[in-house]
Motif scaffolding. Structure first.
Motif, PDB file in Angstrom:
ATOM      1  N   TYR A  51       0.825  -1.209   0.000  1.00 15.38           N
ATOM      2  CA  TYR A  51       0.000   0.000   0.000  1.00 15.38           C
ATOM      3  C   TYR A  51       0.856   1.255   0.000  1.00 15.38           C
ATOM      4  N   LYS A  52       1.920   1.260   0.763  1.00 13.84           N
ATOM      5  CA  LYS A  52       2.819   2.417   0.784  1.00 13.84           C
ATOM      6  C   LYS A  52       3.479   2.616  -0.565  1.00 13.84           C
ATOM      7  N   ARG A  53       3.897   1.514  -1.193  1.00 14.33           N
ATOM      8  CA  ARG A  53       4.591   1.590  -2.487  1.00 14.33           C
ATOM      9  C   ARG A  53       3.693   2.171  -3.571  1.00 14.33           C
ATOM     10  N   ILE A  54       2.392   1.864  -3.533  1.00 17.87           N
ATOM     11  CA  ILE A  54       1.476   2.381  -4.558  1.00 17.87           C
ATOM     12  C   ILE A  54       0.673   3.571  -4.053  1.00 17.87           C
ATOM     13  N   ASN A  55       1.096   4.118  -2.912  1.00 20.54           N
ATOM     14  CA  ASN A  55       0.529   5.345  -2.360  1.00 20.54           C
ATOM     15  C   ASN A  55      -0.948   5.220  -1.965  1.00 20.54           C
ATOM     16  N   THR A  57      -3.206   5.533   0.939  1.00 19.56           N
ATOM     17  CA  THR A  57      -3.021   6.157   2.253  1.00 19.56           C
ATOM     18  C   THR A  57      -4.301   6.278   3.073  1.00 19.56           C
ATOM     19  N   GLN A 109      -9.373   4.347  -0.399  1.00 14.85           N
ATOM     20  CA  GLN A 109      -8.616   3.934  -1.583  1.00 14.85           C
ATOM     21  C   GLN A 109      -8.490   2.420  -1.702  1.00 14.85           C
ATOM     22  N   LEU A 123      -3.278   0.643 -10.220  1.00 12.20           N
ATOM     23  CA  LEU A 123      -1.982   1.109  -9.736  1.00 12.20           C
ATOM     24  C   LEU A 123      -0.882   0.072  -9.928  1.00 12.20           C
TER      25      LEU A 123
END
Length: 60
Positions: free
Chosen positions: A16-20, A22, A26, A35
Motif C-alpha cells: 500500500y505504501k509503495r502504490i501510495n 493512504t 482507496q 496502480l
C-alpha cells in the motif's frame, strides 16, 4: 500486551505504501489493480447460487 503484525500484514502495508494507498477509501480492487498495472475484466456469468456477475482473474 503489544500487537505485532503478521508477515502478511507487513507485506500488505508495504505494498500500500509503495502504490501510495493512504486512506481506507482507496482500498478497492479496481484502483489497486490499476496502480499495479493489472487489467480487470468483468464477464457476466451465472453462479451456482445466483445469477449475479462473477469476477474472474486470468493471468496470461
Amino acid at each position: 500486551m503489544v500487537y505485532t503484525n503478521s508477515h502478511l500484514e507487513d507485506w500488505i502495508e508495504n505494498l500500500y505504501k509503495r502504490i501510495n494507498i493512504t486512506t481506507p477509501e482507496q482500498i478497492n480492487f479496481e484502483l489497486i489493480a490499476e496502480l499495479l498495472g493489472i487489467r480487470v475484466y468483468f464477464k457476466p456469468s451465472p453462479s451456482f447460487s445466483s445469477l449475479n456477475t462473477m469476477m474472474c482473474i486470468r493471468f496470461h
